[in-house]
Design a protein around this motif. Sequence first.
Motif, PDB file in Angstrom:
ATOM      1  N   ILE A  31       6.090  -1.868   4.282  1.00  0.00           N
ATOM      2  CA  ILE A  31       6.301  -2.278   5.673  1.00  0.00           C
ATOM      3  C   ILE A  31       5.749  -1.188   6.564  1.00  0.00           C
ATOM      4  O   ILE A  31       6.061  -0.011   6.392  1.00  0.00           O
ATOM      5  N   THR A  32       4.947  -1.584   7.546  1.00  0.00           N
ATOM      6  CA  THR A  32       4.334  -0.600   8.431  1.00  0.00           C
ATOM      7  C   THR A  32       4.102  -1.206   9.805  1.00  0.00           C
ATOM      8  O   THR A  32       4.261  -2.401  10.005  1.00  0.00           O
ATOM      9  N   GLY A  33       3.725  -0.356  10.734  1.00  0.00           N
ATOM     10  CA  GLY A  33       3.277  -0.823  12.038  1.00  0.00           C
ATOM     11  C   GLY A  33       1.774  -1.037  11.985  1.00  0.00           C
ATOM     12  O   GLY A  33       1.045  -0.216  11.430  1.00  0.00           O
ATOM     13  N   VAL A  38       4.956  -5.379  13.428  1.00  0.00           N
ATOM     14  CA  VAL A  38       5.472  -5.085  12.094  1.00  0.00           C
ATOM     15  C   VAL A  38       4.633  -5.879  11.095  1.00  0.00           C
ATOM     16  O   VAL A  38       4.469  -7.085  11.242  1.00  0.00           O
ATOM     17  N   LYS A  53       2.394 -10.595   9.628  1.00  0.00           N
ATOM     18  CA  LYS A  53       2.489  -9.671  10.765  1.00  0.00           C
ATOM     19  C   LYS A  53       3.266 -10.401  11.849  1.00  0.00           C
ATOM     20  O   LYS A  53       3.025 -11.583  12.109  1.00  0.00           O
ATOM     21  N   LEU A  64       9.374  -0.052  17.536  1.00  0.00           N
ATOM     22  CA  LEU A  64       8.621  -0.514  16.374  1.00  0.00           C
ATOM     23  C   LEU A  64       9.313  -0.089  15.082  1.00  0.00           C
ATOM     24  O   LEU A  64       9.430  -0.881  14.140  1.00  0.00           O
ATOM     25  N   GLN A  68      10.917  -2.421  12.130  1.00  0.00           N
ATOM     26  CA  GLN A  68      10.571  -2.260  10.714  1.00  0.00           C
ATOM     27  C   GLN A  68      11.839  -2.173   9.868  1.00  0.00           C
ATOM     28  O   GLN A  68      11.895  -2.732   8.764  1.00  0.00           O
TER      29      GLN A  68
END
Length: 95
Positions: A31-33, A38, A53, A64, A68
């Motif tokens: 999981i990331t920006g 997200v 996304k 953010l 997440q």
Amino acid sequence: MQEIKSEVTKLIKAHLKELNAAADILGGVFITGLDGAVAVIGVEGSKKKVIFKTSFVSDNVDKLLDAQVVAQDILEEEGIEAISEHDFNIALEEM
């Protein structure tokens, strides 16, 4: 945050088969920006693939990160582990 929770829940349900497949291969999902949203990253072949996304976008780092964490909590409720970028990259290298 309720809006993001609702959206992530719908996205997880829509992509559950793909999420489970990525978790089976990699031991979890990353999981990331991504572009202020997200993103949940899996794998296709031996390359990173964005599974989904969110439409939620923020340039505020704290918001953010909170989003997440919400995504991670919901994924874990579905039995899908979130893994670190480091572990994700190691799993990719081992493929």
